[in-house]
Design a protein around this motif. Structure first.
Motif, PDB file in Angstrom:
ATOM      1  N   LEU A 287      28.085  22.783  18.311  1.00  7.60           N
ATOM      2  CA  LEU A 287      28.502  23.388  19.582  1.00  7.60           C
ATOM      3  C   LEU A 287      27.488  23.179  20.704  1.00  7.60           C
ATOM      4  O   LEU A 287      27.878  22.817  21.821  1.00  7.60           O
ATOM      5  CB  LEU A 287      28.825  24.869  19.386  1.00  7.60           C
ATOM      6  CG  LEU A 287      30.140  25.162  18.668  1.00  7.60           C
ATOM      7  CD1 LEU A 287      30.346  26.662  18.541  1.00  7.60           C
ATOM      8  CD2 LEU A 287      31.317  24.526  19.365  1.00  7.60           C
ATOM      9  N   PRO A 288      26.194  23.382  20.473  1.00  4.74           N
ATOM     10  CA  PRO A 288      25.239  23.101  21.565  1.00  4.74           C
ATOM     11  C   PRO A 288      25.212  21.619  21.965  1.00  4.74           C
ATOM     12  O   PRO A 288      25.064  21.303  23.149  1.00  4.74           O
ATOM     13  CB  PRO A 288      23.893  23.525  20.990  1.00  4.74           C
ATOM     14  CG  PRO A 288      24.222  24.493  19.924  1.00  4.74           C
ATOM     15  CD  PRO A 288      25.536  24.046  19.366  1.00  4.74           C
ATOM     16  N   ILE A 289      25.403  20.726  21.005  1.00  7.32           N
ATOM     17  CA  ILE A 289      25.430  19.296  21.328  1.00  7.32           C
ATOM     18  C   ILE A 289      26.636  18.972  22.191  1.00  7.32           C
ATOM     19  O   ILE A 289      26.527  18.235  23.187  1.00  7.32           O
ATOM     20  CB  ILE A 289      25.414  18.454  20.035  1.00  7.32           C
ATOM     21  CG1 ILE A 289      24.057  18.605  19.352  1.00  7.32           C
ATOM     22  CG2 ILE A 289      25.731  16.997  20.328  1.00  7.32           C
ATOM     23  CD1 ILE A 289      23.990  17.994  17.972  1.00  7.32           C
ATOM     24  N   ILE A 290      27.792  19.520  21.846  1.00 13.53           N
ATOM     25  CA  ILE A 290      29.004  19.281  22.636  1.00 13.53           C
ATOM     26  C   ILE A 290      28.851  19.872  24.031  1.00 13.53           C
ATOM     27  O   ILE A 290      29.209  19.230  25.035  1.00 13.53           O
ATOM     28  CB  ILE A 290      30.240  19.867  21.916  1.00 13.53           C
ATOM     29  CG1 ILE A 290      30.543  19.043  20.668  1.00 13.53           C
ATOM     30  CG2 ILE A 290      31.450  19.909  22.838  1.00 13.53           C
ATOM     31  CD1 ILE A 290      31.620  19.641  19.783  1.00 13.53           C
ATOM     32  N   ALA A 291      28.313  21.066  24.124  1.00 15.16           N
ATOM     33  CA  ALA A 291      28.129  21.704  25.426  1.00 15.16           C
ATOM     34  C   ALA A 291      27.156  20.913  26.302  1.00 15.16           C
ATOM     35  O   ALA A 291      27.413  20.707  27.496  1.00 15.16           O
ATOM     36  CB  ALA A 291      27.636  23.134  25.244  1.00 15.16           C
ATOM     37  N   ALA A 292      26.061  20.451  25.727  1.00 13.24           N
ATOM     38  CA  ALA A 292      25.096  19.662  26.493  1.00 13.24           C
ATOM     39  C   ALA A 292      25.696  18.333  26.928  1.00 13.24           C
ATOM     40  O   ALA A 292      25.489  17.888  28.066  1.00 13.24           O
ATOM     41  CB  ALA A 292      23.833  19.435  25.666  1.00 13.24           C
ATOM     42  N   SER A 293      26.444  17.700  26.056  1.00 12.37           N
ATOM     43  CA  SER A 293      27.097  16.432  26.399  1.00 12.37           C
ATOM     44  C   SER A 293      28.103  16.629  27.516  1.00 12.37           C
ATOM     45  O   SER A 293      28.185  15.822  28.463  1.00 12.37           O
ATOM     46  CB  SER A 293      27.790  15.841  25.178  1.00 12.37           C
ATOM     47  OG  SER A 293      26.867  15.578  24.165  1.00 12.37           O
ATOM     48  N   ALA A 294      28.890  17.694  27.449  1.00 13.61           N
ATOM     49  CA  ALA A 294      29.875  17.963  28.496  1.00 13.61           C
ATOM     50  C   ALA A 294      29.190  18.246  29.825  1.00 13.61           C
ATOM     51  O   ALA A 294      29.654  17.781  30.887  1.00 13.61           O
ATOM     52  CB  ALA A 294      30.748  19.137  28.088  1.00 13.61           C
ATOM     53  N   ALA A 295      28.098  18.987  29.797  1.00 13.86           N
ATOM     54  CA  ALA A 295      27.365  19.294  31.027  1.00 13.86           C
ATOM     55  C   ALA A 295      26.783  18.024  31.638  1.00 13.86           C
ATOM     56  O   ALA A 295      26.872  17.822  32.857  1.00 13.86           O
ATOM     57  CB  ALA A 295      26.273  20.306  30.746  1.00 13.86           C
ATOM     58  N   LEU A 296      26.219  17.166  30.817  1.00  9.87           N
ATOM     59  CA  LEU A 296      25.678  15.897  31.333  1.00  9.87           C
ATOM     60  C   LEU A 296      26.781  14.999  31.875  1.00  9.87           C
ATOM     61  O   LEU A 296      26.613  14.375  32.933  1.00  9.87           O
ATOM     62  CB  LEU A 296      24.906  15.166  30.222  1.00  9.87           C
ATOM     63  CG  LEU A 296      23.511  15.693  29.925  1.00  9.87           C
ATOM     64  CD1 LEU A 296      22.922  14.985  28.728  1.00  9.87           C
ATOM     65  CD2 LEU A 296      22.609  15.513  31.141  1.00  9.87           C
ATOM     66  N   TRP A 297      27.880  14.952  31.213  1.00  7.94           N
ATOM     67  CA  TRP A 297      29.012  14.119  31.662  1.00  7.94           C
ATOM     68  C   TRP A 297      29.522  14.627  32.994  1.00  7.94           C
ATOM     69  O   TRP A 297      29.802  13.866  33.906  1.00  7.94           O
ATOM     70  CB  TRP A 297      30.114  14.140  30.606  1.00  7.94           C
ATOM     71  CG  TRP A 297      31.281  13.288  30.933  1.00  7.94           C
ATOM     72  CD1 TRP A 297      31.312  11.931  31.046  1.00  7.94           C
ATOM     73  CD2 TRP A 297      32.598  13.744  31.228  1.00  7.94           C
ATOM     74  NE1 TRP A 297      32.559  11.509  31.381  1.00  7.94           N
ATOM     75  CE2 TRP A 297      33.385  12.612  31.510  1.00  7.94           C
ATOM     76  CE3 TRP A 297      33.191  14.999  31.295  1.00  7.94           C
ATOM     77  CZ2 TRP A 297      34.711  12.696  31.848  1.00  7.94           C
ATOM     78  CZ3 TRP A 297      34.527  15.064  31.614  1.00  7.94           C
ATOM     79  CH2 TRP A 297      35.272  13.937  31.885  1.00  7.94           C
ATOM     80  N   TRP A 298      29.603  15.959  33.139  1.00 12.48           N
ATOM     81  CA  TRP A 298      30.083  16.556  34.386  1.00 12.48           C
ATOM     82  C   TRP A 298      29.084  16.312  35.524  1.00 12.48           C
ATOM     83  O   TRP A 298      29.470  16.007  36.640  1.00 12.48           O
ATOM     84  CB  TRP A 298      30.301  18.053  34.172  1.00 12.48           C
ATOM     85  CG  TRP A 298      30.822  18.750  35.375  1.00 12.48           C
ATOM     86  CD1 TRP A 298      32.083  18.685  35.892  1.00 12.48           C
ATOM     87  CD2 TRP A 298      30.083  19.608  36.246  1.00 12.48           C
ATOM     88  NE1 TRP A 298      32.173  19.459  37.007  1.00 12.48           N
ATOM     89  CE2 TRP A 298      30.960  20.039  37.264  1.00 12.48           C
ATOM     90  CE3 TRP A 298      28.780  20.058  36.270  1.00 12.48           C
ATOM     91  CZ2 TRP A 298      30.562  20.900  38.273  1.00 12.48           C
ATOM     92  CZ3 TRP A 298      28.387  20.909  37.259  1.00 12.48           C
ATOM     93  CH2 TRP A 298      29.268  21.324  38.263  1.00 12.48           C
ATOM     94  N   LEU A 299      27.785  16.470  35.217  1.00 13.07           N
ATOM     95  CA  LEU A 299      26.769  16.282  36.254  1.00 13.07           C
ATOM     96  C   LEU A 299      26.612  14.816  36.666  1.00 13.07           C
ATOM     97  O   LEU A 299      26.417  14.515  37.858  1.00 13.07           O
ATOM     98  CB  LEU A 299      25.416  16.812  35.765  1.00 13.07           C
ATOM     99  CG  LEU A 299      25.282  18.329  35.693  1.00 13.07           C
ATOM    100  CD1 LEU A 299      23.969  18.694  35.013  1.00 13.07           C
ATOM    101  CD2 LEU A 299      25.335  18.921  37.096  1.00 13.07           C
ATOM    102  N   LEU A 300      26.701  13.915  35.722  1.00 12.98           N
ATOM    103  CA  LEU A 300      26.451  12.500  36.006  1.00 12.98           C
ATOM    104  C   LEU A 300      27.732  11.722  36.330  1.00 12.98           C
ATOM    105  O   LEU A 300      27.656  10.617  36.852  1.00 12.98           O
ATOM    106  CB  LEU A 300      25.758  11.839  34.825  1.00 12.98           C
ATOM    107  CG  LEU A 300      24.379  12.409  34.456  1.00 12.98           C
ATOM    108  CD1 LEU A 300      23.838  11.738  33.207  1.00 12.98           C
ATOM    109  CD2 LEU A 300      23.410  12.266  35.625  1.00 12.98           C
ATOM    110  N   GLY A 301      28.861  12.284  35.997  1.00 14.07           N
ATOM    111  CA  GLY A 301      30.093  11.519  36.119  1.00 14.07           C
ATOM    112  C   GLY A 301      30.925  11.876  37.252  1.00 14.07           C
ATOM    113  O   GLY A 301      31.659  11.294  37.892  1.00 14.07           O
TER     114      GLY A 301
END
Length: 100
Positions: free
Chosen positions: A86-100
């Protein structure tokens, strides 16, 4: 001996003292006491577990307790998986949202 000295210096919690008393009597525990020990021991602070492990009188009983009840003391695999994924998915989603 080490657990008693540490308890006096630090002021162990009632839970830690209960675990020490139960371990001192292990394996001569009734079902309720054994269930309480299995439930309580994993929740002890790591420093208290280390002190109990270092205690000459309790370490042998602790080893026997682990040997006899290892399965009940281990964390379930599903809980560990969810705790890590869950923390990995949340961090990945946050990075995707911020960078994408």
């Amino acid at each position: 001996m080490a657990a008693q000295l540490y308890s006096r210096l630090r002021g162990s919690s009632q839970r830690t003292l209960d675990v020490e008393i139960l371990l001192a009597r292990y394996p001569r525990l009734d079902e309720q006491e054994l269930a309480r020990l299995i439930e309580t021991f994993p929740a002890l602070p790591l420093i208290d577990k280390a002190v109990i492990t270092a205690d000459e009188q309790l370490s042998e009983r602790l080893a026997a307790f682990y040997r006899d009840h290892r399965r009940e003391l281990e964390a379930p695999i599903a809980f560990l998986f969810v705790s890590l994924i869950l923390p990995i998915i949340a961090a990945s989603a946050a990075l995707w949202w911020l960078l994408g």
